[in-house]
Design an enzyme around this catalytic site. Structure first.
Site, PDB file in Angstrom:
ATOM      1  N   ASP A  52       0.844  -1.206   0.000  1.00  0.00           N
ATOM      2  CA  ASP A  52       0.000   0.000   0.000  1.00  0.00           C
ATOM      3  C   ASP A  52       0.874   1.248   0.000  1.00  0.00           C
ATOM      4  O   ASP A  52       0.373   2.371  -0.137  1.00  0.00           O
ATOM      5  CB  ASP A  52      -1.003  -0.014   1.167  1.00  0.00           C
ATOM      6  CG  ASP A  52      -0.338   0.021   2.529  1.00  0.00           C
ATOM      7  OD1 ASP A  52       0.904  -0.081   2.607  1.00  0.00           O
ATOM      8  OD2 ASP A  52      -1.065   0.146   3.542  1.00  0.00           O
ATOM      9  N   LYS A 121      -1.114  -9.567   2.823  1.00  0.00           N
ATOM     10  CA  LYS A 121      -0.387  -9.100   4.012  1.00  0.00           C
ATOM     11  C   LYS A 121      -1.280  -8.109   4.743  1.00  0.00           C
ATOM     12  O   LYS A 121      -2.016  -7.350   4.091  1.00  0.00           O
ATOM     13  CB  LYS A 121       0.930  -8.415   3.599  1.00  0.00           C
ATOM     14  CG  LYS A 121       1.649  -7.737   4.778  1.00  0.00           C
ATOM     15  CD  LYS A 121       3.039  -7.268   4.409  1.00  0.00           C
ATOM     16  CE  LYS A 121       3.106  -5.858   3.889  1.00  0.00           C
ATOM     17  NZ  LYS A 121       2.618  -4.824   4.812  1.00  0.00           N
ATOM     18  N   GLU A 123      -1.366  -5.487   8.516  1.00  0.00           N
ATOM     19  CA  GLU A 123      -0.579  -4.910   9.614  1.00  0.00           C
ATOM     20  C   GLU A 123      -1.246  -5.179  10.959  1.00  0.00           C
ATOM     21  O   GLU A 123      -2.476  -5.165  11.053  1.00  0.00           O
ATOM     22  CB  GLU A 123      -0.440  -3.393   9.406  1.00  0.00           C
ATOM     23  CG  GLU A 123       0.330  -3.033   8.153  1.00  0.00           C
ATOM     24  CD  GLU A 123       0.506  -1.518   7.982  1.00  0.00           C
ATOM     25  OE1 GLU A 123       0.141  -0.741   8.901  1.00  0.00           O
ATOM     26  OE2 GLU A 123       1.004  -1.115   6.914  1.00  0.00           O
ATOM     27  N   GLU A 190       9.232  -4.184  10.773  1.00  0.00           N
ATOM     28  CA  GLU A 190       9.633  -2.872  10.237  1.00  0.00           C
ATOM     29  C   GLU A 190      10.134  -1.961  11.353  1.00  0.00           C
ATOM     30  O   GLU A 190       9.448  -1.789  12.376  1.00  0.00           O
ATOM     31  CB  GLU A 190       8.447  -2.214   9.496  1.00  0.00           C
ATOM     32  CG  GLU A 190       8.819  -0.839   8.934  1.00  0.00           C
ATOM     33  CD  GLU A 190       7.865  -0.300   7.885  1.00  0.00           C
ATOM     34  OE1 GLU A 190       6.920  -0.996   7.488  1.00  0.00           O
ATOM     35  OE2 GLU A 190       8.093   0.859   7.455  1.00  0.00           O
TER      36      GLU A 190
HETATM   37  O1  KIV Z   1       3.550  -1.157   1.707  1.00  0.00           O
HETATM   38  C1  KIV Z   1       4.728  -1.555   1.738  1.00  0.00           C
HETATM   39  O2  KIV Z   1       5.525  -1.280   0.839  1.00  0.00           O
HETATM   40  C2  KIV Z   1       5.144  -2.360   2.874  1.00  0.00           C
HETATM   41  C3  KIV Z   1       6.596  -2.694   3.000  1.00  0.00           C
HETATM   42  C4  KIV Z   1       7.327  -1.496   3.448  1.00  0.00           C
HETATM   43  C5  KIV Z   1       6.842  -3.865   3.851  1.00  0.00           C
HETATM   44  O3  KIV Z   1       4.341  -2.719   3.679  1.00  0.00           O
END
Ligand code: KIV
Length: 289
Positions: A52, A121, A123, A190
């Site tokens: 994102d 993915k 968060e 991160e």
């Molecule tokens: O959105 C993204 O690019 C990410 C990476 C920084 C892991 O979540």
């Protein structure tokens, strides 16, 4: 399974797990469209993340928060057209999985059915573990993401390193274990101090992918535009820029403009011809009008 067997064919989440077990570092980069997917995939990168982060580096937004599901799906489809080998991960945008578990499962499904991704993915730590479990139970592999989670940067008081006190580091460990138990096949760490990331990596059975989390993680990820110098606003401390593509493109743009102004472009090579007799006939007809 040897490293040789992993290269060449489509990468699966089992290959990612095997790499951890064999101590072979996992490579991951973001990709947002057909040309970046081609470049990243042909470069032999294991995992392509449609992050994102595209909100900031591609759409010019101030943060990742406004990015929508439809924008993500649009970019995922383009990446899927360009990638053949790498494992494809679609990043669930803010508010696509936080409000209700059923909505999270449906949105994860859109990444697979419409976006042509292999996995998603999202968060968060313990607070999203039930959601992770439900998505995994629906047959969709999930990559976790803890530490600095940009979608909640506002709650964290900005883009700050996480896990710098013993208390916070223990919370990160608990989050990581909760995600692993919920079924995540890998976890992004991160902006976490390297020794804390190392402890998590040693404790977890699933691979960790670091971004600003030191060299002990099982793999590393950075944003494609940071890697090649295409993002103008800032460069995080954890980025190593491997190319200055922005200057290359800027020179090309200026040279094109100069050539057009000087009538040096297009040259004969770039121009279509017409047979002399046809041209003469055409000009004669014009004269006769
Ligand atoms: O959105 C993204 O690019 C990410 C990476 C920084 C892991 O979540």
């Amino acid at each position: 399974m040897s490293e040789k067997q992993v290269t060449g064919r489509k990468i699966s989440i089992l290959d990612i797990q095997t790499k951890k077990e064999q101590g072979i570092p996992i490579t991951m980069l973001t990709a947002y469209d057909y040309p970046t997917a081609l470049l990243v995939d042909q470069g032999g990168i294991d995992i392509l993340l449609v992050g994102d982060s595209l909100g900031m580096v591609v759409l010019g937004l101030e943060s990742t928060v406004p990015v929508t599901m439809d924008e993500m799906i649009h970019h995922c489809r383009a990446v899927a057209r360009g990638a053949r080998r790498g494992l494809l991960v679609g990043d669930m945008p803010f508010m696509s999985y936080q409000a209700e578990i059923a909505e999270a499962v449906r949105n994860a499904g859109r990444f697979m059915k419409e976006g042509r991704m292999d996995t998603v993915k999202l968060e968060g730590g313990r607070e999203v573990s039930e959601t992770v479990r439900a998505i995994v139970d629906a047959g969709i592999p999930v990559m976790g993401h803890i530490g600095l989670t940009p979608q909640s940067a506002s709650k964290m008081g900005g883009f700050r390193v996480q896990g710098r006190t013993a208390f916070d580091a223990m919370r990160l460990m608990d989050d990581a274990i909760a995600l692993e138990e919920a079924g995540c096949y890998a976890i992004v760490l991160e902006a976490v101090p390297a020794p804390v990331a190392q402890a998590l990596t040693e404790r977890l059975k699933v691979p960790t992918i670091g971004i600003g989390a030191g060299a002990s993680c099982d793999g590393q990820v950075i944003v494609f535009h940071d890697l090649v110098g295409l993002f103008d606003r800032f460069t995080p401390k954890f980025v190593r820029q491997y190319a200055d593509v922005s200057n290359v493109i800027s020179d090309a743009v200026q040279n094109f403009a100069q050539d057009v102004i000087n009538r040096a472009f297009p040259a004969a090579d770039h121009t279509y011809s017409i047979d002399d007799d046809q041209l003469k006939e055409f000009l004669d007809q014009l004269d006769g009008r």
